[in-house]
Motif scaffolding. Structure first.
Motif, PDB file in Angstrom:
ATOM      1  N   VAL A  13       0.860  -1.178   0.000  1.00 41.45           N
ATOM      2  CA  VAL A  13       0.000   0.000   0.000  1.00 41.45           C
ATOM      3  C   VAL A  13       0.900   1.233   0.000  1.00 41.45           C
ATOM      4  N   LEU A  14       0.733   2.091  -1.006  1.00 43.31           N
ATOM      5  CA  LEU A  14       1.532   3.306  -1.114  1.00 43.31           C
ATOM      6  C   LEU A  14       0.930   4.448  -0.302  1.00 43.31           C
ATOM      7  N   PHE A  73      -8.042  -8.485   6.110  1.00 42.74           N
ATOM      8  CA  PHE A  73      -6.787  -7.860   6.541  1.00 42.74           C
ATOM      9  C   PHE A  73      -6.834  -6.363   6.242  1.00 42.74           C
ATOM     10  N   ARG A  74      -6.424  -5.579   7.192  1.00 39.77           N
ATOM     11  CA  ARG A  74      -6.345  -4.124   7.028  1.00 39.77           C
ATOM     12  C   ARG A  74      -4.874  -3.769   6.772  1.00 39.77           C
ATOM     13  N   LEU A  75      -4.604  -3.158   5.641  1.00 35.46           N
ATOM     14  CA  LEU A  75      -3.238  -2.811   5.257  1.00 35.46           C
ATOM     15  C   LEU A  75      -3.103  -1.299   5.172  1.00 35.46           C
ATOM     16  N   GLU A  76      -2.199  -0.748   5.949  1.00 39.37           N
ATOM     17  CA  GLU A  76      -1.954   0.689   5.921  1.00 39.37           C
ATOM     18  C   GLU A  76      -0.738   0.980   5.053  1.00 39.37           C
ATOM     19  N   ALA A  78     -10.305 -10.378  -2.704  1.00 42.89           N
ATOM     20  CA  ALA A  78     -10.774  -9.090  -3.235  1.00 42.89           C
ATOM     21  C   ALA A  78     -10.051  -8.006  -2.461  1.00 42.89           C
ATOM     22  N   LEU A  79      -9.914  -6.852  -3.082  1.00 42.93           N
ATOM     23  CA  LEU A  79      -9.219  -5.736  -2.468  1.00 42.93           C
ATOM     24  C   LEU A  79     -10.099  -4.500  -2.572  1.00 42.93           C
ATOM     25  N   GLY A  80     -10.176  -3.730  -1.511  1.00 43.59           N
ATOM     26  CA  GLY A  80     -10.947  -2.495  -1.527  1.00 43.59           C
ATOM     27  C   GLY A  80     -10.275  -1.447  -0.666  1.00 43.59           C
ATOM     28  N   ALA A  81     -10.831  -0.250  -0.688  1.00 43.62           N
ATOM     29  CA  ALA A  81     -10.297   0.861   0.098  1.00 43.62           C
ATOM     30  C   ALA A  81     -11.135   1.051   1.356  1.00 43.62           C
TER      31      ALA A  81
END
Length: 197
Positions: A130-131, A144-147, A161-164
């Motif tokens: 994650v940029l 999973f929460r990725l910062e 799946a990936l979301g914001a």
């Protein structure tokens, strides 16, 4: 000897020394691993002994590299420009060393899907970082929460799946050939259960 050959010869000698030093090995240690005398290895590194193919093969093995990597030269096309896909908000760069690998930068704005049926699975592996912002990665039954600056790696056969989360995020992903094919099907519109990854 032509200038090109001299440059390659010098490059290979410097590379042998640099790889030895990077491993933290003395001349004696590498010489023992390569079954050469210490004086022979020293002369190879310093250009006072001819480079023989059989010795290069042995040195490459001892340095845990390949002969190709030991003798490869820099190419003129070091810098590449991305292929921009405005419709999907993506920038893609193929990795020349491994034509099956692709790097992709993507802006994700939608949250991950609520419906597990919208998650997808396909052959391959994916790595992403994650940029900016916060991304939510749905992987099987886990969330999973990725910062920013956090990364994830997973087999894409796992439904995903990936979301914001609360606003857009930007990700940089690396896909192997199979994972890239899975994404291309979505980009082409042939997969109607598209999720944002």
């Amino acid at each position: 000897m032509k200038q090109e050959d001299e440059d390659l010869d010098s490059l290979v000698r410097k590379r042998i020394r640099a790889l030895r030093v990077a491993q933290g090995w003395s001349l004696e240690e590498l010489a023992n691993r390569a079954r050469l005398s210490q004086s022979s290895l020293s002369r190879i590194e310093n250009g006072r002994r001819r480079l023989a193919l059989d010795q290069l093969v042995t040195l490459a093995r001892a340095l845990d590299t390949s002969l190709d990597q030991l003798v490869e030269t820099a190419t003129d096309d070091v810098v590449t420009s991305p292929m921009i896909d405005g419709a999907h908000g993506q920038m893609r760069w193929p990795i020349k060393a491994d034509p099956g690998m692709t790097v992709m930068r993507q802006r994700v704005t939608d949250p991950p899907p609520d419906n597990p049926a919208r998650m997808r699975a396909h052959p391959g592996r994916e790595w992403l970082v994650v940029l900016s912002g916060t991304a939510i990665l749905m992987l099987g039954h886990r969330r999973f929460r990725l910062e920013a600056n956090q990364a994830a790696e997973f087999p894409t056969m796992m439904p995903h799946a990936l979301g914001a989360e609360r606003g857009p995020c930007e990700i940089l992903g690396i896909f192997d050939r199979d994972a890239r094919r899975g994404h291309q099907r979505d980009d082409d519109g042939s997969d109607t259960s598209k999720a944002q990854d």
